[in-house]
Design a protein around this motif. Sequence first.
Motif, short mmCIF file in Angstrom:
data_model
loop_
_atom_site.label_atom_id
_atom_site.label_comp_id
_atom_site.label_asym_id
_atom_site.label_seq_id
_atom_site.Cartn_x
_atom_site.Cartn_y
_atom_site.Cartn_z
N ARG A 78 0.91 -1.04 -0.09
CA ARG A 78 -0.06 0.01 0.11
C ARG A 78 0.82 1.28 -0.02
O ARG A 78 0.70 2.36 -0.63
N THR A 79 1.96 1.33 0.68
CA THR A 79 2.95 2.21 0.97
C THR A 79 3.53 2.47 -0.43
O THR A 79 3.68 3.82 -1.05
N ALA A 80 3.95 1.63 -1.14
CA ALA A 80 4.46 1.77 -2.56
C ALA A 80 3.44 2.22 -3.60
O ALA A 80 3.69 3.29 -4.15
N LEU A 81 2.17 1.96 -3.55
CA LEU A 81 1.15 2.39 -4.27
C LEU A 81 0.96 3.97 -4.00
O LEU A 81 0.62 4.70 -4.93
N ILE B 190 3.56 5.76 -5.52
CA ILE B 190 3.17 6.02 -7.07
C ILE B 190 2.33 6.84 -7.31
O ILE B 190 2.61 7.84 -8.40
N LYS B 191 1.30 6.88 -6.67
CA LYS B 191 0.08 8.12 -6.80
C LYS B 191 0.83 9.37 -6.76
O LYS B 191 0.36 10.30 -7.48
N GLU B 192 1.85 9.74 -5.60
CA GLU B 192 2.00 11.00 -5.41
C GLU B 192 3.19 11.35 -6.63
O GLU B 192 3.18 12.48 -6.96
N ALA B 193 3.90 10.52 -6.83
CA ALA B 193 4.89 10.74 -7.98
C ALA B 193 4.24 10.83 -9.24
O ALA B 193 4.74 11.89 -9.88
N SER B 194 3.40 10.01 -9.55
CA SER B 194 2.50 10.53 -10.93
C SER B 194 1.78 11.76 -10.98
O SER B 194 1.73 12.52 -11.94
N LYS B 195 1.27 12.07 -9.65
CA LYS B 195 0.49 13.49 -9.71
C LYS B 195 1.51 14.68 -9.61
O LYS B 195 1.33 15.72 -10.56
N GLU B 196 2.76 14.45 -9.20
CA GLU B 196 3.69 15.59 -9.23
C GLU B 196 4.18 15.46 -10.68
O GLU B 196 4.36 16.60 -11.32
#
Length: 408
Positions: free
Chosen positions: A245-248, A251-257
Amino acid sequence: MDEQRGPGGGPPRWWRHGPPWGHLRDAAERGTRRPWRSTLLLTVFVLGGSNFAAQAQEGQRASLDVFARVLLLVGSGLLLWRKRYPVAVAFGTAVAAMVYLGAGYAYGPVFLTVAVACFSAIVAGHRRAAWSAVGMLWAGHVLVAHWLYRWLPPTGDTAASWWQEVAVATWVVAIVAVAELARVRREQWAGERAERAQAARRRADEERLRIARELHDVLAHSISVINVQAGVGLALLDTDPEQARTALTTIKEASKEALGEVRQVLDTLRTPGDAPRAPAPGLDRLPELVEQAAGAGLAVEVEGEPPRLPPGADLAAFRIVQEALTNVVRHSGSRHARVRVEHGGGALRLCVDDDGPATGADAGGSGNGLAGMRERAAALGGTIEAGPRADGGFRVLAVLPLKVKEDR
């Protein structure tokens, strides 16, 4: 493509105003279009002025007849082709004027047709032809006025004054000098236009290169983090759901940025000249890079305090560090990297080290990372040194000659 089509699936919107190559056709038509208006006005002036000159010189020169008017019309009419055939028109008008004068008709604006034709020839770059045509006319006039006048009309004509020849030669030199000046000025204008067009193309190329570098740096870093975290999430999905879950989340934060930065870059294309909606990243965001690298399993140690820099230099420094850390994540087996920031003596030094070794695996990169870093440094007058260390690690050293602002 659909959004460019007209209502009801008709032709594209731009087609309503003509095909995209229409401007080339218009330019070609302008280059071959005959100067009807100027030629017509000049013809009227030459005919009217010659009639007035014939009345003023009645008894001294032959009266205008049909042949004289034909010569005047031919000399003036040839000017319709002065842009397409400047050499032929220059000689044609000179011959018509020489025959007119040899027939004993009155002096008048017949010389004007030769002047206009030679002017056009010189401006078009046919200098020798124009000079030759003018010289032929002047030599013919000297021959007629000082030798052949005995056998040519009007009857009882006498030799012309040599002062008259000097006056004619002065006018010829003046006309040719003005034409040469116009030709030189036209060449200067053409050179200036070419320089402006070249500068515009160069600026466009530089802007495309800048945008390509920005997109490469943003996407390379973010996708590297996403790739690593996706691998972690897949590996721990069954055994450690919380870590997955932490990895996902990472991923969400990196893709949003990444989406935000890509949108900011693309906004500069849609609205050129407008101020960006968000400030460009700089070295003050080093903690974010450290946090993102930690999410990819890379511990980063930062040494030194980043100085305050101009926006362009600050962005370049940030992207260089970002790309260097991205390369560590992609290509190095080390899970530890050091970023050292030093400034002094008008220069900023950025050093990124990892202990290696290189993994040798294909990380899916484009191979443009180091080239992009060198281009960023070179744009500021700096240098980039990148290569393996003697102990097996890898080092990226950037030196940017900057004037550091001391006030904060």
